[in-house]
Design an enzyme around this catalytic site. Structure first.
Site, PDB file in Angstrom:
ATOM      1  N   ALA A   1      90.626  44.715 -25.625  1.00  0.00           N
ATOM      2  CA  ALA A   1      90.944  45.868 -26.461  1.00  0.00           C
ATOM      3  C   ALA A   1      91.020  45.419 -27.921  1.00  0.00           C
ATOM      4  CB  ALA A   1      92.269  46.486 -26.028  1.00  0.00           C
TER       5      ALA A   1
ATOM      6  N   GLY B   1      91.014  44.362 -21.299  1.00  0.00           N
ATOM      7  CA  GLY B   1      90.480  45.686 -21.027  1.00  0.00           C
ATOM      8  C   GLY B   1      89.025  45.666 -20.600  1.00  0.00           C
TER       9      GLY B   1
ATOM     10  N   GLU C   1      89.110  44.949 -16.961  1.00  0.00           N
ATOM     11  CA  GLU C   1      89.630  46.160 -16.327  1.00  0.00           C
ATOM     12  C   GLU C   1      88.553  47.241 -16.252  1.00  0.00           C
ATOM     13  OE1 GLU C   1      94.292  46.495 -17.200  1.00  0.00           O
ATOM     14  OE2 GLU C   1      93.108  46.193 -19.014  1.00  0.00           O
TER      15      GLU C   1
ATOM     16  N   GLU D   1      96.453  38.981 -21.092  1.00  0.00           N
ATOM     17  CA  GLU D   1      97.456  39.786 -21.786  1.00  0.00           C
ATOM     18  C   GLU D   1      98.827  39.114 -21.915  1.00  0.00           C
ATOM     19  OE1 GLU D   1      94.514  42.906 -20.266  1.00  0.00           O
ATOM     20  OE2 GLU D   1      95.289  40.960 -19.634  1.00  0.00           O
TER      21      GLU D   1
END
Length: 260
Positions: free
Chosen positions: A66, A112, A115, A135
């Site tokens: 992200a 992300g 993901e 993360e």
């Protein structure tokens, strides 16, 4: 003219979506997530699209995470909203799509990005790909379904280790533990993803959509997957594609499905 964060190309009943932020290693920002959400909605309502291939621009990254600069000053409420909206509009929307999504992982798939790949139904990785959920090194945990989907795909042991260490793994290791379906040389990545999509394209669209729904039911709380399967199975008998498929089989010819 504003440059698109997501390039959309429809070709031969397949939709190719490319995250187009190569200079940022295709990091997910708000604008990119919004464009992805719209593309997913459009794909679901376009009867001419039989499958979707999702990849990143360039040769370094699928999506390297992200865009941290956008949320580094968020408070608790904003962080919760970030996760809720992203999961609903993009990650869950991909997983629950009526069209199969194939992730063509062409490099880094981190945070992300991984993901996003895990939300897809099938994952193909190039040999140079590196995958991970880093993360915890930022004082966070995965917030777009990563703790859930990684555990579903590889089991608790691998999930605990990957998430708590934040380590990256190679495409070869990812394939061995079940995180990706295939590993291929980078130059063969899109060819392999397209090959699989073409196979799906030749099958009955309503049956494919029903199969996606039934498999997803395995992981839905309070849902009896067997009953979902029975319901979908029964519904198939009411479709023109069922009649076409069975007649074609008995007549020893290739079926011509219409998605009806």
């Amino acid at each position: 003219m504003t440059e698109l964060n997501v390039i959309k190309e429809e070709r031969d009943q397949l939709l190719f979506l490319t995250i187009n932020r190569e200079s940022k290693l295709n990091a997910l920002n708000k604008a990119t997530l919004a464009e992805l959400a719209e593309a997913i909605k459009a794909a679901n309502t376009n009867d001419s699209i039989r499958a979707v291939i999702l990849t990143g621009s360039g040769q370094k990254a699928f999506v390297a995470g992200a865009d941290i600069a956008e949320f580094r000053d968020y408070d608790e409420a904003q962080g919760r909203q970030l996760a809720e909206e992203g999961q609903k509009n993009v990650f869950d929307a991909i997983e629950q799509s009526t069209k199969p999504f194939i992730a063509a992982i062409n490099g880094f798939a981190l945070g992300g990005g991984l993901e996003l790949a895990m939300a897809c139904h099938i994952r193909i990785a190039s040999e140079n790909a590196r995958l991970g959920l880093p993360e915890v090194g930022l004082g966070l945990i995965p917030g777009y379904g990563g703790t859930q989907r990684l555990t579903q795909l590889v089991g608790k042991g691998h999930a605990f280790q990957l998430i708590t260490t934040g380590d990256m793994i190679t495409a070869e290791v990812a394939e061995r533990i079940g995180l990706v379906n295939h590993t291929v040389p980078l130059e063969e990545l899109m060819e392999k993803a397209t090959e699989i999509a073409q196979k799906i394209k030749g099958k009955a669209p309503l049956a494919v959509a029903g199969a996606l729904r039934a498999v997803n039911a395995v992981f839905e709380d309070g849902v009896n997957g067997y009953k979902t399967e029975i319901s979908v199975f029964g519904a198939c008998f009411g479709t023109a594609d069922f009649k076409e498929g069975t007649h074609a089989f008995l007549e020893k010819r290739k079926p011509s499905f219409t998605g009806k």
